[in-house]
Design an enzyme around this catalytic site. Structure first.
Site, short mmCIF file in Angstrom:
data_model
loop_
_atom_site.label_atom_id
_atom_site.label_comp_id
_atom_site.label_asym_id
_atom_site.label_seq_id
_atom_site.Cartn_x
_atom_site.Cartn_y
_atom_site.Cartn_z
CG HIS A 307 -2.09 0.93 1.04
ND1 HIS A 307 -2.03 2.27 1.29
CD2 HIS A 307 -3.33 0.67 0.57
CE1 HIS A 307 -3.19 2.80 0.99
NE2 HIS A 307 -4.00 1.88 0.56
CG ASP A 364 -8.70 -3.32 -2.83
OD1 ASP A 364 -9.88 -3.24 -2.46
OD2 ASP A 364 -8.06 -2.36 -3.26
#
Ligand code: CMC
Length: 428
Positions: A307, A364
């Site tokens: 991320h 996700d």
């Protein structure tokens, strides 16, 4: 005491103000740097650039903290409804019982989509990606509701646009799915709550009732809340920059949907399942694919890992991992892709390459797995993300307009040719 930073350019010292946020984050204010020195700063991908000050979301990537308007994401995800959180993000405070009832009532009033818009759906090819359908239909709303284009941004018109967007997005999303399988559209049912209504429009058929499972409703509610805002990410920055030209809210949100579509942003949840399928078809050798992800000469990356801002853990992933386990247990899912996902998670969490770079499964990774278990088609995953992110986009657009922020217009350092003379085509 106000603090300053000093930079020395060509032996001249320049003082720059330091801005400190309410959580003691510090920034050097360079807004007047060019005027006083002729220099700009360069920061590809804006990795180190604060584009605005904002009172909406606080995020500490190192400590894995995410708060909306001061409330920890864990408390909101476990106790609130998505509409409550939407109200909080957009209007700044949690609604009291009367405010919430009014807000929910206003949303229910607008869940229908103009019948003329059905013709748009019929015109799209069956294989149309639902994100393309969603962004273009949202953009079309500005033509159906011209009052949204009011440049004075009258607050009544803005509120109406907000209610319409939140109310109609699930209808558009579900219809784009129904259209892709050429099934009849299901109309909204206003006795259902927001998540129930969406699930019903997705899965009910005129021929049979759809039984709404509270475990699934709870997982969808949590997922929407966890995605509701994430400060200045790619799609939100897009919404703010489009809105900064005084474009209307529908157009700004439509641009945000396009930005979200990309596989490095919201499109990652779809890519997670595609990656798992690829590994499965290839024989399920997880180690081989982990090695590929580590190989700098191989473009393959583990989708759903890493991320931009969370460099320790993604707090949203922690919450949703639990929901993921609940949903899989409740539905008794037995899917080879889930086995691969579990192995991948384990290998990546133990492998030095991933540990050294702080690459953990992000939200996700798990959301893709939940959506698959719920039989939501892969191409709809990013649409689910868009449904969740909508109140964040609205809140950020509203904050930007209320703060009268200037039009977004970054600069550049030019690296092309020097001046040269035009040569006629016959002589080139
Ligand atoms: N698989 C393998 N290596 C990776 C991955 C990955 N998923 N992500 C980062 N790396 C490596 C990268 O090669 C680099 O290695 P080195 O230092 O040796 O050059 C290092 O880790 C740092 O990566 P980066 O690309 O500089 O990090 P970034 O902050 O620019 O990118 C990211 C963040 C999310 C784009 C990236 O981690 C990625 O592409 N992940 C996969 C896509 C994904 O899951 N995206 C969803 C993000 S969460 C949803 C959202 O909030 O939008």
């Amino acid at each position: 005491m106000s603090r300053t930073a000093k930079i020395v350019l060509n032996e001249n010292e320049h003082e720059l103000p330091v801005v400190t946020g309410s959580e003691n984050e510090n920034a050097i204010d360079i807004s007047k740097l060019r005027a006083s020195t002729g220099y700009i700063t360069i920061d590809p991908g804006y990795k180190n650039t604060g584009a605005t000050t904002s009172a909406i979301t606080f995020l500490d990537g190192e400590k894995g903290i995410l708060r909306y308007r001061g409330y920890p994401i864990e408390q909101l995800a476990n106790n609130a409804s998505f509409l409550e959180v939407s109200y909080l993000l957009i209007y700044g405070e949690l609604p009291n019982a009367v405010e919430l009832q009014l807000f929910e009532g206003n949303i229910k009033m607008h869940t229908l989509v103009h019948e003329d818009m059905k013709r748009f759906f019929e015109a799209y090819p069956a294989k149309a990606h639902p994100m393309g359908v969603l962004s273009s239909t949202v953009s079309s709303f500005a033509t159906f509701y011209p009052e949204s284009q009011n440049p004075n941004r009258n607050s009544e018109a803005v509120n109406l646009t907000i209610q319409r967007l939140i109310a109609k997005l699930p209808t558009l999303a579900a219809w784009s799915y129904k259209n892709s399988i050429r099934h009849p559209f299901m109309y909204p049912k206003n006795h259902l709550n927001y998540c129930e209504n969406f699930l019903n429009m997705m899965f009910a058929m005129p021929t049979e009732e759809y039984v709404i499972d509270p475990v699934i409703v709870d997982a969808i509610n949590k997922l929407l809340i966890l995605h509701a805002d994430h400060e200045q990410n790619c799609s939100t920055s897009t919404v703010r920059i489009v809105g900064s030209s005084q474009a209307n809210l529908y157009s700004s949100v439509s641009a945000g949907i396009c930005a979200l579509w990309g596989p490095l942003h919201g499109g990652a949840n779809q890519k997670v399942i595609e990656m798992l399928l690829k590994i499965h078809i290839d024989g399920g050798n997880v180690d081989k694919w982990v090695e590929k992800a580590k190989d700098k000469n191989d473009p393959f990356r583990l989708m759903g890992f890493g991320h931009r801002v969370y460099k320790n853990f993604d707090p949203r992933a922690r919450i949703i991992k639990k929901s993921c386990d609940d949903v899989l247990e409740k539905l008794g899912v037995d899917d080879p892709l889930l086995e691969i996902a579990k192995k991948l998670e384990k290998v990546a969490l133990e492998d030095d390459y991933f540990k050294e770079r702080n690459l953990y499964p992000n939200v996700d990774f798990y959301s893709g797995i939940i959506y698959k278990a719920l039989r939501i088609p892969t191409e709809m995953f990013t649409v689910m993300f868009a449904l969740g992110r909508l109140p964040g986009w609205i809140a950020q657009w509203k904050e930007m307009t209320e703060n009268n922020e200037p039009i977004g217009r970054p600069r550049q350092i030019y690296t092309g040719h020097g001046s040269r003379d035009y040569v006629d085509v016959s002589k080139r």
